[in-house]
Scaffold this motif. Structure first.
Motif, PDB file in Angstrom:
ATOM      1  N   PRO A 174       0.825  -1.216   0.000  1.00 18.66           N
ATOM      2  CA  PRO A 174       0.000   0.000   0.000  1.00 18.66           C
ATOM      3  C   PRO A 174       0.862   1.271   0.000  1.00 18.66           C
ATOM      4  CG  PRO A 174      -0.550  -1.480   1.840  1.00 18.66           C
ATOM      5  CD  PRO A 174       0.767  -1.915   1.292  1.00 18.66           C
ATOM      6  N   PHE A 175       0.336   2.303  -0.680  1.00 21.50           N
ATOM      7  CA  PHE A 175       0.961   3.625  -0.680  1.00 21.50           C
ATOM      8  C   PHE A 175      -0.138   4.672  -0.526  1.00 21.50           C
ATOM      9  CE2 PHE A 175       4.140   1.050  -2.796  1.00 21.50           C
ATOM     10  CZ  PHE A 175       5.333   1.558  -2.321  1.00 21.50           C
ATOM     11  N   SER A 176       0.234   5.834  -0.007  1.00 19.00           N
ATOM     12  CA  SER A 176      -0.777   6.859   0.263  1.00 19.00           C
ATOM     13  C   SER A 176      -0.597   8.124  -0.556  1.00 19.00           C
ATOM     14  CB  SER A 176      -0.758   7.224   1.757  1.00 19.00           C
ATOM     15  OG  SER A 176       0.525   7.694   2.142  1.00 19.00           O
ATOM     16  N   ASN A 177       0.399   8.147  -1.443  1.00 20.14           N
ATOM     17  CA  ASN A 177       0.670   9.391  -2.171  1.00 20.14           C
ATOM     18  C   ASN A 177       0.312   9.312  -3.646  1.00 20.14           C
ATOM     19  OD1 ASN A 177       2.670   7.521  -2.600  1.00 20.14           O
ATOM     20  ND2 ASN A 177       4.376   8.972  -2.422  1.00 20.14           N
ATOM     21  N   GLY A 178      -0.510   8.348  -4.035  1.00 19.57           N
ATOM     22  CA  GLY A 178      -0.967   8.284  -5.413  1.00 19.57           C
ATOM     23  C   GLY A 178       0.050   7.684  -6.358  1.00 19.57           C
ATOM     24  N   ALA A 179      -0.407   7.396  -7.577  1.00 21.94           N
ATOM     25  CA  ALA A 179       0.435   6.720  -8.556  1.00 21.94           C
ATOM     26  C   ALA A 179       1.636   7.563  -8.975  1.00 21.94           C
ATOM     27  CB  ALA A 179      -0.404   6.352  -9.782  1.00 21.94           C
ATOM     28  N   GLN A 180       1.476   8.882  -8.985  1.00 20.76           N
ATOM     29  CA  GLN A 180       2.583   9.736  -9.423  1.00 20.76           C
ATOM     30  C   GLN A 180       3.789   9.597  -8.489  1.00 20.76           C
ATOM     31  OE1 GLN A 180       1.489  13.802 -10.036  1.00 20.76           O
ATOM     32  NE2 GLN A 180       3.499  14.401 -10.836  1.00 20.76           N
ATOM     33  N   GLY A 181       3.531   9.302  -7.210  1.00 14.84           N
ATOM     34  CA  GLY A 181       4.616   9.144  -6.266  1.00 14.84           C
ATOM     35  C   GLY A 181       5.334   7.812  -6.374  1.00 14.84           C
ATOM     36  N   LEU A 182       4.881   6.956  -7.296  1.00 15.07           N
ATOM     37  CA  LEU A 182       5.488   5.635  -7.451  1.00 15.07           C
ATOM     38  C   LEU A 182       6.427   5.563  -8.643  1.00 15.07           C
ATOM     39  CD1 LEU A 182       2.429   3.330  -6.628  1.00 15.07           C
ATOM     40  CD2 LEU A 182       4.116   4.341  -5.098  1.00 15.07           C
ATOM     41  N   GLU A 183       6.737   6.700  -9.227  1.00 15.65           N
ATOM     42  CA  GLU A 183       7.677   6.695 -10.351  1.00 15.65           C
ATOM     43  C   GLU A 183       9.022   6.125  -9.911  1.00 15.65           C
ATOM     44  OE1 GLU A 183       6.304  10.477 -13.062  1.00 15.65           O
ATOM     45  OE2 GLU A 183       7.380  10.888 -11.201  1.00 15.65           O
ATOM     46  N   GLY A 184       9.534   5.214 -10.690  1.00 15.81           N
ATOM     47  CA  GLY A 184      10.803   4.577 -10.365  1.00 15.81           C
ATOM     48  C   GLY A 184      10.660   3.309  -9.557  1.00 15.81           C
ATOM     49  N   LEU A 185       9.423   2.945  -9.178  1.00 16.17           N
ATOM     50  CA  LEU A 185       9.231   1.780  -8.320  1.00 16.17           C
ATOM     51  C   LEU A 185       9.723   0.492  -8.973  1.00 16.17           C
ATOM     52  CD1 LEU A 185       8.186   0.497  -5.739  1.00 16.17           C
ATOM     53  CD2 LEU A 185       5.907   0.388  -6.790  1.00 16.17           C
ATOM     54  N   SER A 186       9.429   0.297 -10.257  1.00 10.27           N
ATOM     55  CA  SER A 186       9.865  -0.943 -10.906  1.00 10.27           C
ATOM     56  C   SER A 186      11.386  -1.044 -10.937  1.00 10.27           C
ATOM     57  CB  SER A 186       9.301  -1.040 -12.335  1.00 10.27           C
ATOM     58  OG  SER A 186       9.855  -0.058 -13.175  1.00 10.27           O
ATOM     59  N   LEU A 187      12.068   0.094 -11.021  1.00 10.75           N
ATOM     60  CA  LEU A 187      13.532   0.078 -11.003  1.00 10.75           C
ATOM     61  C   LEU A 187      14.054  -0.296  -9.620  1.00 10.75           C
ATOM     62  CD1 LEU A 187      12.772   1.815 -13.570  1.00 10.75           C
ATOM     63  CD2 LEU A 187      14.969   2.939 -13.253  1.00 10.75           C
ATOM     64  N   ILE A 188      13.374   0.181  -8.579  1.00 11.74           N
ATOM     65  CA  ILE A 188      13.773  -0.183  -7.219  1.00 11.74           C
ATOM     66  C   ILE A 188      13.610  -1.681  -7.003  1.00 11.74           C
ATOM     67  CG2 ILE A 188      13.201   0.083  -4.775  1.00 11.74           C
ATOM     68  CD1 ILE A 188      12.403   2.972  -5.395  1.00 11.74           C
ATOM     69  N   VAL A 189      12.504  -2.235  -7.474  1.00 11.90           N
ATOM     70  CA  VAL A 189      12.292  -3.682  -7.346  1.00 11.90           C
ATOM     71  C   VAL A 189      13.408  -4.436  -8.073  1.00 11.90           C
ATOM     72  CG1 VAL A 189      10.733  -5.609  -7.825  1.00 11.90           C
ATOM     73  CG2 VAL A 189       9.800  -3.403  -7.106  1.00 11.90           C
ATOM     74  N   GLY A 190      13.796  -3.938  -9.237  1.00  8.72           N
ATOM     75  CA  GLY A 190      14.905  -4.559  -9.967  1.00  8.72           C
ATOM     76  C   GLY A 190      16.207  -4.503  -9.187  1.00  8.72           C
ATOM     77  N   ILE A 191      16.482  -3.361  -8.580  1.00 12.98           N
ATOM     78  CA  ILE A 191      17.699  -3.216  -7.767  1.00 12.98           C
ATOM     79  C   ILE A 191      17.688  -4.218  -6.615  1.00 12.98           C
ATOM     80  CG2 ILE A 191      18.923  -1.678  -6.173  1.00 12.98           C
ATOM     81  CD1 ILE A 191      17.882   0.672  -7.948  1.00 12.98           C
ATOM     82  N   VAL A 192      16.558  -4.310  -5.932  1.00 14.01           N
ATOM     83  CA  VAL A 192      16.439  -5.225  -4.788  1.00 14.01           C
ATOM     84  C   VAL A 192      16.611  -6.675  -5.245  1.00 14.01           C
ATOM     85  CG1 VAL A 192      14.872  -6.122  -3.024  1.00 14.01           C
ATOM     86  CG2 VAL A 192      14.988  -3.666  -3.460  1.00 14.01           C
ATOM     87  N   LEU A 193      16.019  -7.002  -6.373  1.00 17.12           N
ATOM     88  CA  LEU A 193      16.130  -8.373  -6.873  1.00 17.12           C
ATOM     89  C   LEU A 193      17.573  -8.694  -7.254  1.00 17.12           C
ATOM     90  CD1 LEU A 193      14.593 -10.902  -7.455  1.00 17.12           C
ATOM     91  CD2 LEU A 193      13.858  -9.947  -9.644  1.00 17.12           C
ATOM     92  N   ALA A 194      18.251  -7.756  -7.903  1.00 12.52           N
ATOM     93  CA  ALA A 194      19.657  -7.967  -8.252  1.00 12.52           C
ATOM     94  C   ALA A 194      20.522  -8.103  -6.997  1.00 12.52           C
ATOM     95  CB  ALA A 194      20.163  -6.813  -9.123  1.00 12.52           C
TER      96      ALA A 194
END
Length: 326
Positions: free
Chosen positions: A140-160
């Motif tokens: 869950p997030f509370s700041n809307g979709a615009q605040g999630l920019e870059g999220l898929s890249l963070i998930v990639g970093i964590v997975l790597a």
């Protein structure tokens, strides 16, 4: 029986069907039948006359208790955990669970097999039984979709980072959401946003990792791919440990993301960027942009140096290709 059988064999040594049967209280034929069914689905089982059967070290079925035992209690209990022998798609199941619960609670869906696994751009994610990681986390997030920019890249970093800590230091990132090993696709990320896109929303984070697949199991895949089993060296193949390590690192990264935004993750991405500085093409339908990959912006967009100057390319239904690939 199958889960117990694989656990007994997970030391990577040969085991005779007769001794396995004695330990389980079943016949040697019952052992052969169980393993043969799994082998037909592509599971990496080696059989040698006079020695018996062998599977890769750590090749076990999913076990929620085992996953949670690898996690600190506060992290293990943060999510609701759901495990399925087979499901259409873990992302789809996560959406259904949210709808039935009527709320935005953190949860994890894991499956041994998917019948309708999905990747980006409408691609099918090949999902044979018991071999890979098919997993969705709801955050869950509370700041809307615009605040999630870059999220898929963070998930990639964590997975790597997860895979590096588990013995695979050669993994690299391909913008916006693929992981490569020796320039072949190893893992992919599919994020969908649900709820109020301007306020309270949830990120449905789907992750697929090829772990035990051999060439014949991935014959349907239409791009160069690999798996951890095919990686050089001897890294971790226990999917329970891999899931636990990823879940713990992701939760910590999400906390940092909420505090500091995406910008603090940029150095970690660029350190692992497979094609940084190379000539690339960005393909979107019939449109193609050519240029040099200069890194990523503070919002996770690709910085593409073209003949007309630097352009920012957002993720979505685009494909990045390196121009000097063999």
């Amino acid at each position: 029986m199958l889960s117990t059988l694989l656990s007994m064999m997970s030391d990577g040594q040969f085991h005779s069907g007769e001794k396995l049967g004695e330990s389980l209280g079943v016949s040697r034929a019952a052992v052969w039948k169980s393993l043969s069914r799994l082998e037909k689905e592509g599971f990496p089982i080696q059989r040698v006359r006079g020695k018996g059967y062998r599977i890769p070290k750590g090749a076990v079925l999913f076990d929620l208790d085992a996953i949670q035992q690898h996690l600190p209690t506060d992290i293990a209990t943060y999510w609701q955990w759901h495990l399925y022998p087979s499901i259409d798609s873990t992302n789809a199941e996560a959406q259904r669970l949210m709808a039935s619960a009527g709320g935005h609670q953190p949860l994890v869906c894991i499956a041994e097999q998917q019948s309708a696994g999905r990747g980006r751009r409408g691609r099918t994610w090949v999902s044979p039984y018991g071999q890979n990681i098919y997993m969705t986390l709801v955050e869950p997030f509370s700041n809307g979709a615009q605040g999630l920019e870059g999220l898929s890249l963070i998930v990639g970093i964590v997975l790597a980072d997860t895979l590096e800590s588990c013995g695979y230091p050669q993994v690299r990132l391909k913008w916006p959401n693929d992981l490569l090993l020796e320039n072949r696709k190893l893992a992919g990320i599919l994020i969908e946003i649900a709820g109020d896109l301007t306020s309270d929303c949830v990120a449905v984070i789907g992750v697929g990792i090829n772990v035990l697949m051999r060439a014949e199991a991935g014959a349907q895949i239409d791009q160069a791919w690999t798996s951890l089993l095919q990686a050089p060296g001897q890294g971790e193949l226990d999917r329970n440990k891999l899931v636990a390590t990823f879940a713990q690192k992701l939760l910590l990264a999400m906390r940092e993301f909420r505090r500091s935004g995406f910008q603090v993750f940029i150095p970690e991405w660029e350190k692992r960027d497979a094609w940084l500085g190379q000539s690339v093409s960005v393909v979107s339908g019939a449109n193609v942009l050519n240029g040099v990959h200069r890194g990523i912006s503070e919002r996770g967009a690709l910085r593409l140096q073209t003949a007309e100057g630097e352009m920012l390319v957002s993720g979505g239904e685009v494909s990045l290709r390196v121009n000097n690939a063999p």
